[in-house]
Design an enzyme around this catalytic site. Structure first.
Site, PDB file in Angstrom:
ATOM      1  N   HIS A 116      -4.375   0.874 -19.063  1.00 24.76           N
ATOM      2  CA  HIS A 116      -5.966   0.962 -18.858  1.00 24.76           C
ATOM      3  C   HIS A 116      -6.439  -0.322 -18.769  1.00 24.76           C
ATOM      4  O   HIS A 116      -7.540  -0.702 -18.609  1.00 24.76           O
ATOM      5  CB  HIS A 116      -6.764   1.834 -19.549  1.00 24.76           C
TER       6      HIS A 116
ATOM      7  N   GLN B  87      12.616  15.137  25.857  1.00 28.17           N
ATOM      8  CA  GLN B  87      13.119  13.836  26.532  1.00 28.17           C
ATOM      9  C   GLN B  87      13.343  12.521  25.623  1.00 28.17           C
ATOM     10  O   GLN B  87      14.069  11.690  25.697  1.00 28.17           O
ATOM     11  CB  GLN B  87      11.944  13.593  27.408  1.00 28.17           C
TER      12      GLN B  87
ATOM     13  N   SER C  82      -8.359 -24.690  -4.058  1.00 29.73           N
ATOM     14  CA  SER C  82      -9.479 -24.465  -3.570  1.00 29.73           C
ATOM     15  C   SER C  82     -10.066 -25.576  -2.958  1.00 29.73           C
ATOM     16  O   SER C  82      -9.904 -26.961  -3.574  1.00 29.73           O
ATOM     17  CB  SER C  82     -10.545 -23.773  -4.752  1.00 29.73           C
TER      18      SER C  82
END
EC number: 4.3.2.2
Length: 485
Positions: free
Chosen positions: A160, A242, A290
């Site tokens: 979790h 087909q 960044s």
């Protein structure tokens, strides 16, 4: 409004980033026009060769002419023919016939458009799997080497996304590898399950070929078998409309979507670990994380994998819907959709595998950060061991439990309310009640005693389950694959 010069300037037109930016040249070629139409010509050659061998009036000269012009494709002429005829197959029949005047009369003899269209698709899908499988094996190999190296290194487990019992860095990696091994087997199965459409005629009844061979059913069956073998397939679908059943495409894209889910999970784990500063993907010396924050080391490769994997997972919806709306022997509303989704699925899988290989070859582990996080959480996990040691030393379990409850809550308050470090063990050391086990505390807190059989599981898993699936890929596609263990 069109930009000036758009027809001459390739940068003035949209190009799929899957080809222009990401996928390998090999996979790009596999879905290229040159591969497609070159395969059409080879299929026409296979058909003519098989028909000749079964007694139709086709000459050696016609066969040689076709063989000499398999890759001599005038794409400009084909485009002009298609614009005029509004039929891509007939445009290429005419274009092939133009450079094979002697063979013109027997090109595409008895066939329908899906003879070249569907059979080429099946060849391309098979070849696409053959490109992906060694790449996937190589990723598994690299991760297996990583798992082996860090099989014994304790790390905090998470359930979790909350601190849980310890595992090891290598054991966690084996969770990733196991998923990828399932994907490898699924891709192999999907490839091996592919059959050839074969020589079936306009509605799958082989009526035109039965007429060509004057009602000789055995020759029609042998024609189907010969062409199937020439194309490199062991079997053809016994019945088709087909087209071959569009459920085949569902199976193909399902295994690729499943691969996308595995890679998304792996790269999400890596992104979360990067935030914890425990493990990072490779970061180049001059790489910029960044434009505004120079200190950042964004996990851009893992993010790319997650981004493209999401696209890959959604593509399976296309063949699901296509298969469900194919009326009777076929409708043409499958064609445009399949041109997009089949190619994009393989191109996307190709790039996320290549990117994951790059990640797996350069994963960086920060042991001190991992150790620090263990030290923060391990004291609470060691409480049961402390209780057991006190009972062995003559203490009362209930009294010890209460002491630990009080001390652990005090330590938790320091962590949560004051932002301090977990000082539970210091409190145990300072409490005379625990003096009988003070000398045992270091051994009771040894992280390796909390990882169970994780190191042994890694060794057994790599030896017995991973190594066998990698052996067939040792010498395929780009050299030897290094095997763990």
């Amino acid at each position: 409004m069109a930009s000036p010069g758009a027809e001459e300037d390739p940068l003035a037109r949209y190009r799929s980033p899957l080809v222009s930016r990401y996928a390998s040249a090999e996979m790009g070629f596999n879905f290229s026009e040159r591969k497609k139409f070159g395969t059409w010509r080879r299929l026409w050659l296979y058909l003519a060769q098989a028909e000749k061998s079964l007694g139709l009036p086709i000459t050696d000269e016609q066969i040689r002419e076709m063989e000499a012009n398999l890759d001599n494709i005038d794409f400009k002429m084909a485009a002009e023919e298609e614009k005029k005829l509004r039929h891509d197959v007939m445009a290429h029949v005419h274009t092939f016939a133009h450079c094979c005047p002697k063979a013109a009369a027997i090109i595409h003899l008895g066939a329908t458009s899906c003879y070249v269209g569907d059979n080429t698709d099946l060849i391309v899908l098979r070849d696409g799997f053959n490109l992906l499988l060694p790449k996937l094996a190589r990723v598994i190999s690299r991760l297996a080497n990583f798992a082996e190296k860090y099989a014994d290194m304790p790390a905090l487990g998470f359930t979790h996304y909350q601190p849980a019992q310890l595992t090891t860095v290598g054991k966690r990696c084996c969770l990733w590898i196991q998923d990828l091994c399932m994907d490898l087997q699924n891709l192999e199965r999907a490839r091996d399950d592919l059959r050839f459409r074969g020589v079936k005629g306009t509605t799958g009844t082989q009526a035109s070929f039965l007429q060509l061979f004057e009602g000789d059913h055995s020759k029609v069956e042998e024609l189907d078998r010969l062409v199937t073998a020439k194309a490199g397939f062991k079997r053809a679908y016994m019945v088709t409309g087909q087209t071959y059943s569009r459920k085949v495409d569902i199976g193909v894209l399902s295994v690729l979507a499943s691969l996308g889910a595995s890679i998304h999970k792996i790269c999400t784990d890596i992104r979360l670990l990067a935030n914890l500063k425990e493990i990072e993907e490779p970061f180049e010396k001059d790489q910029i994380g960044s434009s505004a924050m120079p200190y950042k080391r964004n996990p851009m490769r893992s993010e790319r994998c997650c981004s493209l994997a999401r696209h890959l997972m959604t593509l399976v919806l296309d063949p699901l819907q296509t298969a469900s709306v194919q009326w009777f022997e076929r409708t043409l509303d499958d064609s445009a959709n399949r041109r997009v989704c089949l190619a994009e699925a393989f191109l996307t899988a190709d790039i996320i595998l290549s990117t994951l290989q790059n990640i797996s070859e350069g994963l960086v582990v920060y042991p001190k950060v991992i150790e620090r996080r263990i030290r923060q959480e391990l004291p609470f996990m060691a409480t049961e061991n402390i209780i057991m040691a006190m009972v062995k030393a003559g203490g009362n379990r209930q009294d010890c439990h209460e002491k630990i409850r009080v001390l652990s809550q005090q330590a938790a308050a320091v962590v949560k309310q004051e932002g301090g470090d977990n000082d539970f063990i210091d409190r145990v050391r300072a409490d005379p009640y625990f003096s009988p086990i003070h000398k045992q505390l270091e051994s009771l807190l040894d992280p390796s005693s909390f990882t169970g059989r994780a190191p042994q599981q890694v060794a057994k898993f790599l030896k017995e389950e991973v190594r066998p699936v990698l052996i067939p890929y040792q010498s395929k596609m780009g050299g030897k694959i290094e095997l763990a263990l």
